[in-house]
Motif scaffolding. Structure first.
Motif, short mmCIF file in Angstrom:
data_model
loop_
_atom_site.label_atom_id
_atom_site.label_comp_id
_atom_site.label_asym_id
_atom_site.label_seq_id
_atom_site.Cartn_x
_atom_site.Cartn_y
_atom_site.Cartn_z
N ALA A 158 0.82 -1.21 0.00
CA ALA A 158 0.00 0.00 0.00
C ALA A 158 0.86 1.26 0.00
N SER A 159 2.04 1.18 0.58
CA SER A 159 2.92 2.35 0.61
C SER A 159 3.64 2.57 -0.72
N LYS A 160 3.59 1.58 -1.62
CA LYS A 160 4.30 1.69 -2.89
C LYS A 160 3.38 1.90 -4.08
N PHE A 161 2.09 1.60 -3.91
CA PHE A 161 1.15 1.73 -5.03
C PHE A 161 -0.23 2.06 -4.49
N ASP A 162 -0.83 3.14 -5.03
CA ASP A 162 -2.13 3.58 -4.52
C ASP A 162 -3.32 2.90 -5.18
N GLY A 163 -3.05 2.02 -6.14
CA GLY A 163 -4.13 1.27 -6.77
C GLY A 163 -4.79 1.97 -7.95
N VAL A 164 -4.31 3.14 -8.36
CA VAL A 164 -4.95 3.91 -9.42
C VAL A 164 -4.26 3.64 -10.76
N ILE A 165 -5.06 3.29 -11.76
CA ILE A 165 -4.57 3.09 -13.13
C ILE A 165 -5.34 4.03 -14.05
N THR A 166 -4.63 4.79 -14.85
CA THR A 166 -5.27 5.66 -15.84
C THR A 166 -5.30 4.94 -17.18
N ILE A 167 -6.49 4.80 -17.74
CA ILE A 167 -6.67 4.04 -18.99
C ILE A 167 -7.13 5.00 -20.08
N THR A 168 -6.36 5.04 -21.15
CA THR A 168 -6.72 5.84 -22.32
C THR A 168 -6.92 4.89 -23.49
N THR A 169 -8.07 4.98 -24.16
CA THR A 169 -8.37 4.00 -25.20
C THR A 169 -9.26 4.58 -26.28
N THR A 170 -9.19 3.98 -27.47
CA THR A 170 -10.07 4.35 -28.57
C THR A 170 -10.18 3.18 -29.54
N GLY A 171 -11.36 3.02 -30.12
CA GLY A 171 -11.58 2.01 -31.14
C GLY A 171 -11.44 2.61 -32.52
N ILE A 172 -11.31 1.77 -33.53
CA ILE A 172 -11.10 2.26 -34.89
C ILE A 172 -12.28 3.09 -35.38
N SER A 173 -13.47 2.79 -34.89
CA SER A 173 -14.66 3.52 -35.34
C SER A 173 -15.05 4.66 -34.40
N ASP A 174 -14.30 4.85 -33.31
CA ASP A 174 -14.60 5.93 -32.36
C ASP A 174 -14.16 7.27 -32.93
N ASN A 175 -14.89 8.30 -32.53
CA ASN A 175 -14.52 9.66 -32.93
C ASN A 175 -13.68 10.36 -31.87
N GLU A 176 -13.59 9.74 -30.69
CA GLU A 176 -12.86 10.37 -29.59
C GLU A 176 -11.92 9.38 -28.93
N ILE A 177 -10.93 9.92 -28.21
CA ILE A 177 -10.04 9.14 -27.35
C ILE A 177 -10.57 9.28 -25.93
N HIS A 178 -10.93 8.18 -25.32
CA HIS A 178 -11.57 8.18 -24.01
C HIS A 178 -10.55 7.91 -22.90
N THR A 179 -10.72 8.56 -21.77
CA THR A 179 -9.82 8.40 -20.63
C THR A 179 -10.61 8.08 -19.38
N PHE A 180 -10.12 7.09 -18.62
CA PHE A 180 -10.78 6.65 -17.40
C PHE A 180 -9.75 6.52 -16.29
N SER A 181 -10.21 6.70 -15.07
CA SER A 181 -9.39 6.45 -13.88
C SER A 181 -9.97 5.24 -13.16
N LEU A 182 -9.15 4.21 -12.97
CA LEU A 182 -9.60 2.97 -12.34
C LEU A 182 -8.84 2.77 -11.03
N ASN A 183 -9.59 2.61 -9.93
CA ASN A 183 -8.99 2.35 -8.63
C ASN A 183 -9.26 0.89 -8.27
N ILE A 184 -8.26 0.04 -8.42
CA ILE A 184 -8.47 -1.39 -8.18
C ILE A 184 -8.42 -1.73 -6.69
N ASN A 185 -8.17 -0.73 -5.85
CA ASN A 185 -8.27 -0.94 -4.40
C ASN A 185 -9.69 -0.72 -3.90
N GLU A 186 -10.50 -0.06 -4.70
CA GLU A 186 -11.86 0.27 -4.32
C GLU A 186 -12.74 -0.96 -4.36
N THR A 187 -13.46 -1.21 -3.29
CA THR A 187 -14.32 -2.40 -3.22
C THR A 187 -15.74 -2.12 -3.69
#
Length: 477
Positions: free
Chosen positions: A73-102
């Motif tokens: 827990a002192s070395k990683f806060d559990g947050v991953i930032t995900i940036t993604t887009t599909g070939i047919s998407d008009n935008e690049i989407h960004t999400f924040s994922l907290n894998i420590n969150e229950t």
């Protein structure tokens, strides 16, 4: 899925990137970037895993959990930032994922999107920061990628970039670690690529060398190789699952240099791959290894240990300068982003069948290789028996009897010396022992006629055979 360390989390992110690239119809690239950020106290390492495959399906992260403890827990806060887009998407989407969150509603947060301005491309990047050591991360990921190169995924190149200075103008250390540069044709099957990858690993003494060791191996033809493949059928999902096994036997002289000595010594390294990425060997496959009747192949298994996600088989009676390597690969024909729960007994049987087919092919295509313990004992009597038979033939005064004996052996009576006759008989006896040993394993029938060459159809008997499973050998392919 629960991960217990940042290193394992990185491997899972690489696994997901590989699957997205497999779903793409284009050539893809995966980049892993490790960048030191010294402005923080303690210094952080920014980890980026990006790919040019299809866009990310956020469902692949739904079950992802991080096993926290005071140290992690002192070395990683559990947050991953995900940036993604599909070939047919008009935008690049960004999400924040907290894998420590229950709480599910608090795990994923949608951030701002960016317009693609009409451009057509797809890809995903996952970013996280950790206080783990940069050197430890680099070493662990490098080893992982070197193992992954063994499966020779034909349409994906993987590179690792390391910025150890973390300041503007610093030069990245770049190394393409997993890309298929082999002469294999594009039509090569997955098992042919795995076979080629394991052969290269052996010829480089476990990747201790950059190129093949010319002192110990002049060509790959000095290796004895067997392959086996099993396909699970039944439900629509399991019907697409494959298990491939490759066994390589190498015999070398005494090591010429320290680099020729394998870290594992005489122990057999067993590599396991799941959907084209290396992983620790699962318990059902370990059970399959221990359930093999190794004495049928002239071997006695002493123990199995685990080291760096590789199973090590230690033998009691391995001949000098004799080494065995094994690779197992379980994958689905149709990409599955979230691995399904397996059936322990079925998975054990699945692995066992593929491995036994690989051992069978190796034994079938290489004379005197992997003879059973019983056959090896009989071989010890061959020299004395050949000497006795040769003496009886040469001491006979019956010319017709001699001609009959030499005819059976395919030799010319008047041109043969005693030592030549003795060696010929010995070779015939050893050949018959080997042929009978292989037939006994296939059909469990009585011994064949000593000097008669016969062609036998494969009748692969296995007490664990189950309906809904098929077995293949490259002898048939």
């Amino acid at each position: 899925m629960e991960v217990s360390s940042v290193q394992n989390l990185c491997k899972h992110l690489i696994f997901c990137a590989i699957q997205r690239c497999r779903m793409s119809d284009e050539l893809c690239r995966i980049s892993i970037v490790l960048k030191l950020c010294p402005e923080f106290n303690p210094p952080l390492v920014r980890i980026s895993v990006s790919d040019t495959g299809v866009g990310c399906n956020l469902k692949e992260f739904e079950a992802l959990r991080y096993a926290t403890n005071p140290i992690s827990a002192s070395k990683f806060d559990g947050v991953i930032t995900i940036t993604t887009t599909g070939i047919s998407d008009n935008e690049i989407h960004t999400f924040s994922l907290n894998i420590n969150e229950t709480i599910s509603s608090g795990r994923l947060t949608k951030l701002s999107s960016i317009s693609k301005c009409g451009a057509k491309f797809s890809g995903t990047e996952a970013v996280l920061s950790t206080a783990e050591s940069l050197n430890d991360l680099q070493s662990d990921i490098s080893l992982f990628l070197h193992k992954m190169s063994m499966v020779k995924l034909p349409t994906v190149a993987v590179e690792l970039l390391v910025d150890s200075l973390g300041v503007r103008g610093s030069q990245l250390q770049s190394c393409v670690l997993a890309v298929d540069c082999s002469p294999l044709p594009s039509s090569a099957t997955n098992i042919e690529r795995l076979k080629s990858g394991l052969e290269e690993y052996v010829l480089k003494h476990g990747n201790r060398l950059e190129n093949f060791c010319q002192l110990c191996f002049s060509t790959a033809e000095h290796l004895k190789v067997g392959t086996g493949m099993a396909k699970r059928s039944g439900t629509s999902q399991s019907k697409r699952q494959m298990m491939e096994a490759v066994v390589v036997i190498s015999e070398t002289s005494e090591p010429a240099f320290p680099a020729c000595c394998r870290p594992s010594g005489k122990r057999t390294e067993v590599f396991f791959f799941k959907d084209f990425t290396p992983c620790s060997i699962p318990q059902p496959s370990l059970d399959a290894l221990t359930s093999i009747k190794w004495k049928d192949y002239g071997l006695t298994l002493k123990r199995i240990t685990d080291q760096d996600d590789i199973a090590l088989l230690e033998w009691e009676n391995l001949p000098p300068n004799f080494h065995i390597d094994i690779a197992l690969h379980s994958y689905h024909k149709e990409v599955m982003m979230v691995p399904s729960a397996g059936n322990r007994q079925a998975d054990k049987t699945f692995t066992r069948k593929a491995l036994k087919l690989a051992l069978y092919e190796l034994k079938e295509t290489n004379d005197k290789a992997l003879l059973s313990s019983h056959a090896l004992k009989i071989c010890n009597y061959a020299p004395d028996l050949a000497k006795t038979i040769a003496g009886l033939v040469l001491s006979s005064c019956d010319i017709n009897f001699k001609k009959e004996c030499f005819s059976v052996l395919g030799l010319q009576c008047q041109k043969l010396e005693a030592s030549g006759l003795e060696n010929c008989i010995k070779d015939k006896i050893l050949s018959a022992i080997g042929s009978n040993d292989r037939k006994a394993q296939r059909t469990r029938e009585p011994a064949a006629i000593l000097f008669q060459n016969e062609c036998f159809q494969l009748d692969f008997q296995d007490e664990d055979y189950e309906d809904g499973e098929e077995m293949f050998s490259s002898l048939k392919l």
